[in-house]
Design a protein around this motif. Structure first.
Motif, PDB file in Angstrom:
ATOM      1  N   LEU A  71       1.411  -1.386  -0.656  1.00 47.36           N
ATOM      2  CA  LEU A  71      -0.008   0.057   0.068  1.00 47.36           C
ATOM      3  C   LEU A  71       0.920   1.325   0.089  1.00 47.36           C
ATOM      4  N   ASP A  75       0.726   3.913  -2.889  1.00 47.53           N
ATOM      5  CA  ASP A  75       0.560   5.399  -2.799  1.00 47.53           C
ATOM      6  C   ASP A  75       1.497   6.308  -3.558  1.00 47.53           C
ATOM      7  N   SER A 114      -3.545   0.650  -4.936  1.00 43.82           N
ATOM      8  CA  SER A 114      -3.797   1.336  -3.432  1.00 43.82           C
ATOM      9  C   SER A 114      -5.245   1.446  -3.160  1.00 43.82           C
ATOM     10  N   VAL A 118      -6.157  -1.764   0.009  1.00 41.71           N
ATOM     11  CA  VAL A 118      -7.201  -1.775   1.060  1.00 41.71           C
ATOM     12  C   VAL A 118      -8.379  -3.035   1.126  1.00 41.71           C
ATOM     13  N   ASN A 282      -3.154   7.591   3.726  1.00 44.21           N
ATOM     14  CA  ASN A 282      -3.272   5.530   4.162  1.00 44.21           C
ATOM     15  C   ASN A 282      -2.357   5.539   5.086  1.00 44.21           C
ATOM     16  N   TYR A 286      -3.370   3.576   8.066  1.00 48.42           N
ATOM     17  CA  TYR A 286      -2.717   2.046   8.283  1.00 48.42           C
ATOM     18  C   TYR A 286      -1.886   1.210   9.174  1.00 48.42           C
TER      19      TYR A 286
END
Length: 297
Positions: A71, A75, A114, A118, A282, A286
């Motif tokens: 992720l 990003d 991404s 998620v 994010n 996360y």
């Protein structure tokens, strides 16, 4: 995802009836540049910090660690070219057709990666907490990531095909040029259905997780409730406007309603720029907040 291009593209290089006025065009540019610049300044250091520091990951499952690393990388890939997009957005596209197609394809791959990462994170957490299932060994994790990127590359192909360098009344841009209305509707609906499916899966997973967490006294705490709620709400708030605009744009094309079309166009830059906020939020939601999830992941 069409963050730096006009939303509704005609099938030739002439000016569109729905093009925004010069005054509204300046306002649209200003809002988009401010939002995208904020995403770059906040998101790039944040994702780099996640990749290097891996905060609070020692308590996470191997699959969670792999997905959160993927992720952060996705990003970061999405955010790094933003200064170039901003410059060409303001000054006009001068990098040629190959660069236009390649940068667009990379941008779409990173955004889809991404989005799907998620989604997988939400499913994995749901299965582990609600059904107490641990999934995938080391080889399985690798196959999952390979499959994820293969799917993102396939989903991004339409953007590679229809992206062109177009001259219009406001200058030269790298944006979409469709060969027909049918092609445009098909591309936009495919993108929207994919996004809405992912959003539905995330919502189902976190709502189920939230209910399970609230049933256990050990997990019943304000921090957990805040984290799960913030993840779900942020995902919805930043993705839903983009897909709603997509649906409205398709309706405007089918109805041949120029006023409706202009409304969609004027809204497109802002809602597209909002998508990039996810890439800078994010790391916070996360990674740095993962310590609150460590006992359930």
């Amino acid at each position: 995802m069409e963050e730096l291009n006009s939303s509704m593209v005609t099938f030739n290089s002439s000016a569109q009836p729905g093009d925004p006025s010069p005054a509204s065009w300046v306002s649209i540019k200003l809002v988009s540049v401010v939002v995208v610049s904020f995403c770059f300044l906040l998101g790039v250091p944040g994702n780099i910090a996640v990749i290097i520091l891996k905060p609070n990951w020692q308590h996470l499952s191997n699959l969670s660690q792999s997905l959160m690393l993927n992720l952060a990388i996705s990003d970061l890939i999405c955010l790094l070219p933003l200064p170039l997009w901003i410059y060409t957005f303001l000054k006009g596209w001068t990098l040629g057709l190959v660069a236009c197609k390649l940068l667009t394809y990379i941008m779409y791959c990173s955004l889809y990666s991404s989005l799907l990462t998620v989604t997988l994170l939400s499913v994995q957490r749901y299965l582990q907490v609600v059904h107490l299932q641990k999934i995938f060994d080391r080889a399985g994790r690798r196959r999952l990531l390979v499959l994820l990127w293969l799917v993102t590359m396939i989903l991004s192909i339409p953007a590679l095909v229809v992206r062109q360098v177009i001259e219009h009344q406001h200058g030269t841009d790298c944006h979409f040029k469709y060969s027909s209305q049918s092609q445009q509707v098909a591309v936009m609906l495919t993108e929207t259905l994919t996004g809405l499916f992912a959003i539905s899966v995330v919502a189902f997973s976190y709502i189920g997780l939230h209910r399970k967490v609230n049933q256990a006294a050990f997990f019943n705490n304000p921090q957990m409730t805040w984290l799960v709620t913030s993840i779900t709400v942020t995902f919805f708030v930043l993705w839903i406007p983009y897909h709603i605009t997509n649906v409205l744009s398709v309706a405007a094309i089918l109805l041949k309603n120029e006023t409706f079309l202009k409304f969609c166009m004027d809204s497109w830059y802002t809602v597209s720029a909002m998508v990039f906020l996810i890439s800078c939020l994010n790391p916070i939601l996360y990674a740095f907040a993962s310590r609150k999830m460590c006992t359930v992941c």
